[in-house]
Motif scaffolding. Structure first.
Motif, PDB file in Angstrom:
ATOM      1  N   THR A  51     -25.046 -16.118  17.745  1.00  0.00           N
ATOM      2  CA  THR A  51     -24.396 -15.777  16.468  1.00  0.00           C
ATOM      3  C   THR A  51     -23.297 -16.763  16.075  1.00  0.00           C
ATOM      4  N   HIS A  52     -22.682 -17.426  17.059  1.00  0.00           N
ATOM      5  CA  HIS A  52     -21.539 -18.290  16.806  1.00  0.00           C
ATOM      6  C   HIS A  52     -21.734 -19.653  17.483  1.00  0.00           C
ATOM      7  N   VAL A  53     -21.165 -20.696  16.856  1.00  0.00           N
ATOM      8  CA  VAL A  53     -21.173 -22.027  17.459  1.00  0.00           C
ATOM      9  C   VAL A  53     -19.783 -22.642  17.322  1.00  0.00           C
ATOM     10  N   LEU A  54     -19.267 -23.152  18.446  1.00  0.00           N
ATOM     11  CA  LEU A  54     -17.981 -23.853  18.471  1.00  0.00           C
ATOM     12  C   LEU A  54     -18.275 -25.333  18.704  1.00  0.00           C
ATOM     13  N   PRO A  55     -18.135 -26.178  17.664  1.00  0.00           N
ATOM     14  CA  PRO A  55     -18.521 -27.598  17.783  1.00  0.00           C
ATOM     15  C   PRO A  55     -17.469 -28.465  18.467  1.00  0.00           C
ATOM     16  N   LEU A  56     -17.091 -28.066  19.666  1.00  0.00           N
ATOM     17  CA  LEU A  56     -16.136 -28.809  20.489  1.00  0.00           C
ATOM     18  C   LEU A  56     -16.926 -29.611  21.515  1.00  0.00           C
ATOM     19  N   ALA A  57     -16.721 -30.921  21.546  1.00  0.00           N
ATOM     20  CA  ALA A  57     -17.560 -31.799  22.376  1.00  0.00           C
ATOM     21  C   ALA A  57     -17.096 -31.798  23.832  1.00  0.00           C
ATOM     22  N   PHE A  58     -17.801 -31.049  24.669  1.00  0.00           N
ATOM     23  CA  PHE A  58     -17.468 -31.000  26.096  1.00  0.00           C
ATOM     24  C   PHE A  58     -17.877 -32.296  26.797  1.00  0.00           C
ATOM     25  N   GLN A  59     -19.111 -32.722  26.566  1.00  0.00           N
ATOM     26  CA  GLN A  59     -19.641 -33.947  27.160  1.00  0.00           C
ATOM     27  C   GLN A  59     -20.579 -34.604  26.153  1.00  0.00           C
ATOM     28  N   MET A  60     -21.016 -35.843  26.456  1.00  0.00           N
ATOM     29  CA  MET A  60     -21.933 -36.551  25.563  1.00  0.00           C
ATOM     30  C   MET A  60     -23.389 -36.421  26.002  1.00  0.00           C
ATOM     31  N   ALA A  61     -23.641 -35.793  27.149  1.00  0.00           N
ATOM     32  CA  ALA A  61     -25.011 -35.657  27.678  1.00  0.00           C
ATOM     33  C   ALA A  61     -25.695 -37.015  27.741  1.00  0.00           C
ATOM     34  N   LEU A  62     -25.109 -37.914  28.507  1.00  0.00           N
ATOM     35  CA  LEU A  62     -25.644 -39.270  28.607  1.00  0.00           C
ATOM     36  C   LEU A  62     -26.902 -39.318  29.477  1.00  0.00           C
ATOM     37  N   ASN A  63     -27.799 -40.175  29.083  1.00  0.00           N
ATOM     38  CA  ASN A  63     -29.035 -40.423  29.808  1.00  0.00           C
ATOM     39  C   ASN A  63     -29.208 -41.923  29.953  1.00  0.00           C
ATOM     40  N   GLY A  64     -30.159 -42.348  30.767  1.00  0.00           N
ATOM     41  CA  GLY A  64     -30.324 -43.783  30.961  1.00  0.00           C
ATOM     42  C   GLY A  64     -31.747 -44.131  31.352  1.00  0.00           C
ATOM     43  N   TYR A  65     -32.067 -45.411  31.277  1.00  0.00           N
ATOM     44  CA  TYR A  65     -33.377 -45.888  31.709  1.00  0.00           C
ATOM     45  C   TYR A  65     -33.221 -46.666  33.005  1.00  0.00           C
TER      46      TYR A  65
END
Length: 345
Positions: free
Chosen positions: A223-237
């Protein structure tokens, strides 16, 4: 006679050298899971399907999304080291269990936006690359983000402090410690299990990127979203070094250049998706890449931002460095040398 024989041998070597360089290299590639959404579908998979054509390299690419292989994301570095696959789209948070140094790229609170996230990735990826080459016979070809990871809840919230007492889905230990520090109850869950867990009340909240949440239908069960950036969810090759060394130095430059372009493209596309999905999830327009929902968008307060920012020094760095230094004695020292000044160490 001897001179004639020597000339023939040298001539044969010269003739055979280019043939060796042009021998087809088979690339068995594991990509991101299909369930993660548009970056995998619209950027990553088309890149690998056209890699040979675009680079002109002697390649035969066999690309498979992770969730079609039977391999778990936590096993990706082991798969690379063993040579079972040649190149893997690494889910860095998940594989950091095998190599904690990696998580220094994405400590909770370290990168509140794309600009800072790119700086961190560019600076610290060299440290990670050296560690992967040493321990996993793997070269890191580039690092990219799914984007800022934000909070979705099926419980009314008005600020970060309202997660106190709520069960919150997390995906790594660093995030779990931070959630616990603000009074939440961290619950580790794989991405594919979150929708049902939210629907059944197994968890009250969950953290992921807006676009991934939209693709997976999380707004149907929140029902709710708090758009506070905890992490960037980085990925790599990551590419197995034995495979990498099959290419000539010139071919390696060409291949690295292709991945540099891919990584730049994903950084740009990720930000576009983040902005658009953020609008889609709360019913705003334009909504071009996802499904429109009607979540309550919670305003991020200055106190929320300060709590997250202070969390780097007070929670996420101490938690991570204690674990990392046990397996890599220089871990926290290397991190401070590269990134410490930017967060006030």
């Amino acid at each position: 006679m001897k001179k004639t024989l020597l000339a023939a041998v040298l001539g044969a070597c010269v003739i055979s050298a280019p043939a060796m360089a042009e021998e087809t290299v088979k690339l068995r590639v594991v990509g991101q899971p299909l369930a993660t959404g548009l970056i995998q579908k619209n950027v990553e998979q088309p890149f690998f399907e056209t890699l040979q054509e675009k680079t002109g390299l002697p390649l035969e690419v066999n690309y498979k999304p992770l969730d079609t292989t039977g391999i778990k994301d936590v096993e990706e570095l082991r798969v690379l080291k063993s040579g079972m696959f040649d190149l893997v789209s690494l889910r860095l948070s998940q594989v950091s269990r095998d190599e904690p140094t990696i998580l220094g790229l994405d400590l909770v609170g370290l990168s509140p936006d794309y600009k800072s996230g790119r700086i961190v990735a560019d600076k610290y990826s060299k440290v990670v690359d050296a560690r992967l080459q040493e321990r996993f016979n793997t070269k890191l070809l580039g690092v990219w983000p799914f984007g800022p990871q934000v909070l979705f809840c099926n419980h009314p919230i008005a600020s970060l402090s309202d997660v106190k007492g709520l069960k919150v889905r997390v995906y790594d230990q660093n995030l779990a410690q931070f959630v616990e520090s603000v009074g939440g109850i961290p619950v580790p869950l794989g991405f594919g299990d979150v929708h049902q867990s939210l629907a059944l009340g197994v968890v009250d909240c969950a953290i992921t990127g807006p676009s991934s949440a939209n693709s997976a239908g999380w707004p149907e069960v929140t029902t709710h979203v708090l758009p506070l950036a905890f992490q960037m969810a980085l990925n790599g090759y990551g590419v197995n070094l034995d495979t990498w060394n099959k290419f000539t130095p010139e071919q390696q430059v060409t291949l690295q250049g292709a991945f540099d372009t891919l990584v730049d493209d994903i950084w740009t596309y990720s930000e576009e998706l983040f902005d658009d999905a953020g609008r889609c999830n709360v019913g705003a327009t334009p909504c071009d890449t996802g499904t429109s929902y009607k979540l309550v968008g919670v305003q991020v307060s200055d106190s929320d931002k300060a709590l997250l920012s202070n969390g780097v020094k007070e929670v996420s760095f101490p938690t991570w460095s204690e674990v990392c230094d046990k397996t890599n004695a220089q871990c926290s020292a290397d991190w401070k040398k590269v990134l410490g000044e930017s967060v006030g160490f």
